[in-house]
Write an enzyme that holds these catalytic residues in place. Sequence first.
Site, short mmCIF file in Angstrom:
data_model
loop_
_atom_site.label_atom_id
_atom_site.label_comp_id
_atom_site.label_asym_id
_atom_site.label_seq_id
_atom_site.Cartn_x
_atom_site.Cartn_y
_atom_site.Cartn_z
N ASP A 67 0.82 -1.22 0.00
CA ASP A 67 0.00 0.00 0.00
C ASP A 67 0.84 1.27 0.00
O ASP A 67 2.05 1.22 0.20
CB ASP A 67 -0.97 -0.01 1.20
CG ASP A 67 -0.32 -0.51 2.49
OD1 ASP A 67 0.92 -0.53 2.56
OD2 ASP A 67 -1.06 -0.88 3.42
N HIS A 138 -7.18 -4.81 10.06
CA HIS A 138 -6.90 -4.63 8.63
C HIS A 138 -5.59 -5.31 8.23
O HIS A 138 -4.69 -5.48 9.04
CB HIS A 138 -6.94 -3.15 8.21
CG HIS A 138 -5.80 -2.29 8.67
ND1 HIS A 138 -5.95 -0.95 8.95
CD2 HIS A 138 -4.48 -2.56 8.88
CE1 HIS A 138 -4.79 -0.44 9.30
NE2 HIS A 138 -3.89 -1.39 9.28
N GLU A 143 -9.63 -2.14 5.10
CA GLU A 143 -10.27 -1.79 6.36
C GLU A 143 -11.51 -2.67 6.59
O GLU A 143 -12.08 -3.20 5.63
CB GLU A 143 -10.69 -0.32 6.33
CG GLU A 143 -9.54 0.66 6.20
CD GLU A 143 -8.82 0.94 7.52
OE1 GLU A 143 -8.53 -0.03 8.25
OE2 GLU A 143 -8.56 2.12 7.81
C1 F6R Z 1 1.49 -1.36 6.15
C2 F6R Z 1 0.23 -2.07 6.23
C3 F6R Z 1 -0.60 -2.09 7.47
C4 F6R Z 1 0.22 -2.38 8.73
C5 F6R Z 1 -0.68 -2.38 9.96
C6 F6R Z 1 0.10 -2.60 11.24
O1 F6R Z 1 2.05 -1.48 4.86
O2 F6R Z 1 -0.16 -2.62 5.27
O3 F6R Z 1 -1.60 -3.05 7.32
O4 F6R Z 1 0.85 -3.62 8.60
O5 F6R Z 1 -1.35 -1.16 10.07
O6 F6R Z 1 0.93 -1.50 11.44
P1 F6R Z 1 2.02 -1.48 12.59
O7 F6R Z 1 3.04 -2.50 12.24
O8 F6R Z 1 2.59 -0.08 12.54
O9 F6R Z 1 1.30 -1.77 13.86
#
Ligand code: F6R
Length: 243
Positions: A67, A138, A143
């Site tokens: 993303d 997600h 989402e």
């Molecule tokens: C990032 C992504 C998101 C994160 C998720 C967890 O490329 O796709 O799905 O993996 O928001 O984020 P953290 O690791 O910051 O808790």
Amino acid sequence: MRIIRAKDYQDMSRKAANIISAQIIMKPDCVLGLATGSTPIGIYRQLIEWYEKGDLDFADVTTVNLDEYKGLSPENEQSYAYFMHHRLFDHVNINPQRTHLPDGTNPDADGECARYEALLQSVGGIDLQLLGLGNNGHIGFNEPDTAFEKETHCINLLEQTIEANKRFFDSIDEVPKQAYTMGIRTIMMAKKILLVVNGEGKADILKEALYGPVTPHVPASILQMHPDVTVVADEAALSRCMK
Ligand code: F6R
């Protein structure tokens, strides 16, 4: 689904990096699906260390990221393109031409999603997809919703995601409200999936994702349907999964 219990963040990072490293060694021209966020930072640090020791070669690896924020250019320090360069690409011998992310600067959402979807097809499928888990379940920026969105799409980020991600920005107003993300079908088409999760804050949502009903309200729950998922999570994240 394999669940690998790690002691802590560092142990999770090393175990997950070992799995990615094995993938690169077994298939040097593999396609890796990559994620950003806090969770994979230690994994990338470990991969760089092994590269520097001469144990890993990224020369023939292709990467596709999950993303990117809509509206941010690769020069913006909060963009995922910047993150990937800073945290991994600039420190290993990967060919920049083989690293791909959605283009956050393209204002034409339909055009950008179609371009990225075609690119994902053209690389011939993802061998190993790395995923983090959002606080709301997600994966990528898919989402919680009433249906699973299959293809690359432009998503309106939910308040809770904007709130969770504001830690990377000077103020909440600077967090983009939209992002381009791979869809659930593309993620599910990956040959192997590696989900990494740490911290007690994710314990409830991890339990829901792994053992709750498969529902678009918890997008990560779809992973229960994938034939080759490895979860590497620390004890804190797995604390509600004790049987
Ligand atoms: C990032 C992504 C998101 C994160 C998720 C967890 O490329 O796709 O799905 O993996 O928001 O984020 P953290 O690791 O910051 O808790």
